[in-house]
Design a protein around this motif. Structure first.
Motif, PDB file in Angstrom:
ATOM      1  N   ARG A   1    -123.658 -67.112 -26.874  1.00  0.00           N
ATOM      2  CA  ARG A   1    -124.276 -66.711 -28.147  1.00  0.00           C
ATOM      3  C   ARG A   1    -124.427 -65.208 -28.306  1.00  0.00           C
ATOM      4  O   ARG A   1    -125.426 -64.725 -28.822  1.00  0.00           O
ATOM      5  N   HIS A   2    -123.418 -64.456 -27.870  1.00  0.00           N
ATOM      6  CA  HIS A   2    -123.418 -63.008 -28.033  1.00  0.00           C
ATOM      7  C   HIS A   2    -122.553 -62.563 -29.205  1.00  0.00           C
ATOM      8  O   HIS A   2    -122.335 -61.377 -29.390  1.00  0.00           O
ATOM      9  N   VAL A   3    -122.053 -63.523 -29.983  1.00  0.00           N
ATOM     10  CA  VAL A   3    -121.161 -63.200 -31.099  1.00  0.00           C
ATOM     11  C   VAL A   3    -121.738 -63.783 -32.382  1.00  0.00           C
ATOM     12  O   VAL A   3    -122.190 -64.933 -32.404  1.00  0.00           O
ATOM     13  N   ARG A   4    -121.734 -62.964 -33.440  1.00  0.00           N
ATOM     14  CA  ARG A   4    -122.149 -63.420 -34.762  1.00  0.00           C
ATOM     15  C   ARG A   4    -120.986 -63.245 -35.722  1.00  0.00           C
ATOM     16  O   ARG A   4    -120.282 -62.244 -35.661  1.00  0.00           O
ATOM     17  N   LEU A   5    -120.825 -64.202 -36.590  1.00  0.00           N
ATOM     18  CA  LEU A   5    -119.789 -64.155 -37.617  1.00  0.00           C
ATOM     19  C   LEU A   5    -120.493 -64.158 -38.962  1.00  0.00           C
ATOM     20  O   LEU A   5    -121.137 -65.130 -39.334  1.00  0.00           O
ATOM     21  N   ASN A   6    -120.396 -63.040 -39.686  1.00  0.00           N
ATOM     22  CA  ASN A   6    -121.081 -62.876 -40.976  1.00  0.00           C
ATOM     23  C   ASN A   6    -122.570 -63.207 -40.840  1.00  0.00           C
ATOM     24  O   ASN A   6    -123.137 -63.962 -41.613  1.00  0.00           O
ATOM     25  N   SER A   7    -123.220 -62.673 -39.830  1.00  0.00           N
ATOM     26  CA  SER A   7    -124.646 -62.790 -39.499  1.00  0.00           C
ATOM     27  C   SER A   7    -125.071 -64.192 -39.065  1.00  0.00           C
ATOM     28  O   SER A   7    -126.256 -64.457 -38.941  1.00  0.00           O
ATOM     29  N   ASP A   8    -124.135 -65.097 -38.819  1.00  0.00           N
ATOM     30  CA  ASP A   8    -124.460 -66.419 -38.276  1.00  0.00           C
ATOM     31  C   ASP A   8    -123.981 -66.487 -36.837  1.00  0.00           C
ATOM     32  O   ASP A   8    -122.852 -66.118 -36.532  1.00  0.00           O
ATOM     33  N   LYS A   9    -124.842 -67.005 -35.937  1.00  0.00           N
ATOM     34  CA  LYS A   9    -124.454 -67.122 -34.535  1.00  0.00           C
ATOM     35  C   LYS A   9    -123.327 -68.122 -34.377  1.00  0.00           C
ATOM     36  O   LYS A   9    -123.337 -69.194 -34.969  1.00  0.00           O
ATOM     37  N   VAL A  10    -122.355 -67.746 -33.562  1.00  0.00           N
ATOM     38  CA  VAL A  10    -121.220 -68.620 -33.286  1.00  0.00           C
ATOM     39  C   VAL A  10    -121.486 -69.330 -31.969  1.00  0.00           C
ATOM     40  O   VAL A  10    -121.813 -68.695 -30.972  1.00  0.00           O
ATOM     41  N   VAL A  11    -121.359 -70.641 -31.970  1.00  0.00           N
ATOM     42  CA  VAL A  11    -121.647 -71.432 -30.775  1.00  0.00           C
ATOM     43  C   VAL A  11    -120.365 -71.907 -30.107  1.00  0.00           C
ATOM     44  O   VAL A  11    -120.273 -71.967 -28.891  1.00  0.00           O
ATOM     45  N   THR A  12    -119.349 -72.240 -30.909  1.00  0.00           N
ATOM     46  CA  THR A  12    -118.111 -72.781 -30.356  1.00  0.00           C
ATOM     47  C   THR A  12    -116.962 -71.793 -30.533  1.00  0.00           C
ATOM     48  O   THR A  12    -116.868 -71.120 -31.561  1.00  0.00           O
ATOM     49  N   PRO A  13    -116.082 -71.702 -29.554  1.00  0.00           N
ATOM     50  CA  PRO A  13    -114.941 -70.790 -29.663  1.00  0.00           C
ATOM     51  C   PRO A  13    -113.892 -71.244 -30.667  1.00  0.00           C
ATOM     52  O   PRO A  13    -112.979 -70.505 -30.991  1.00  0.00           O
ATOM     53  N   SER A  14    -114.022 -72.447 -31.209  1.00  0.00           N
ATOM     54  CA  SER A  14    -113.037 -72.941 -32.171  1.00  0.00           C
ATOM     55  C   SER A  14    -113.357 -72.528 -33.604  1.00  0.00           C
ATOM     56  O   SER A  14    -112.623 -72.879 -34.521  1.00  0.00           O
ATOM     57  N   LYS A  15    -114.428 -71.779 -33.793  1.00  0.00           N
ATOM     58  CA  LYS A  15    -114.787 -71.302 -35.133  1.00  0.00           C
ATOM     59  C   LYS A  15    -113.653 -70.447 -35.684  1.00  0.00           C
ATOM     60  O   LYS A  15    -113.029 -69.680 -34.964  1.00  0.00           O
ATOM     61  N   THR A  16    -113.388 -70.559 -36.981  1.00  0.00           N
ATOM     62  CA  THR A  16    -112.262 -69.869 -37.603  1.00  0.00           C
ATOM     63  C   THR A  16    -112.686 -68.523 -38.165  1.00  0.00           C
ATOM     64  O   THR A  16    -113.719 -68.410 -38.819  1.00  0.00           O
ATOM     65  N   VAL A  17    -111.856 -67.515 -37.925  1.00  0.00           N
ATOM     66  CA  VAL A  17    -112.060 -66.153 -38.437  1.00  0.00           C
ATOM     67  C   VAL A  17    -111.025 -65.908 -39.519  1.00  0.00           C
ATOM     68  O   VAL A  17    -109.868 -66.284 -39.379  1.00  0.00           O
TER      69      VAL A  17
END
Length: 132
Positions: free
Chosen positions: A38-54
């Motif tokens: 949980r050290h990464v945020r995508l558009n101010s939302d915490k990312v939990v899974t590495p499969s999240k799309t950018v």
């Protein structure tokens, strides 16, 4: 048949792959660990899974050991290329690092006998105790 280019399709790319392509991490497994912790945020939302799309235009906030990276996704990329190619994948919006404090040019001086005993002092203590 080569893999289709994710940019051409207008889609996205897995966030762990993008971090690896952009040379934020040394390997995809390290990118996955960074995301899972949980050290990464995508558009101010915490990312939990590495499969999240950018997607292009997203803003990533990454908390590394001693700094915070704020990166705006400029391109998705199709491979992990050299540094110059990886730099084109993002726009760096990170805050400047805090100014370094002036360090004294000489180490702190201490008076003789203060602090830990010297080797000579330890020998005297051993002799007094009778330890050989």
């Amino acid at each position: 048949m080569p893999a289709p280019d994710p940019q051409a399709a207008g889609g996205g790319l897995r966030i762990d792959k993008w971090l690896w392509y952009a040379r934020v991490t040394k390997s995809r497994s390290l990118a996955q660990k960074l995301i899972s912790s949980r050290h990464v945020r995508l558009n101010s939302d915490k990312v939990v899974t590495p499969s999240k799309t950018v997607k292009v235009g997203d803003v990533l906030t990454i908390a590394l050991d001693r700094r915070i990276l704020v990166l705006k996704v400029a391109a998705l990329g199709s491979r992990r290329g050299p540094f110059e190619e990886a730099r084109k994948l993002y726009e760096d919006m990170s805050p400047p690092p805090p100014p370094k404090e002036e360090q004294p040019s000489h180490p702190a001086l201490r008076e003789a006998g203060a602090g830990r005993p010297t080797k000579r002092d330890r020998r005297k203590i051993d002799a007094w105790r009778g330890d050989n």
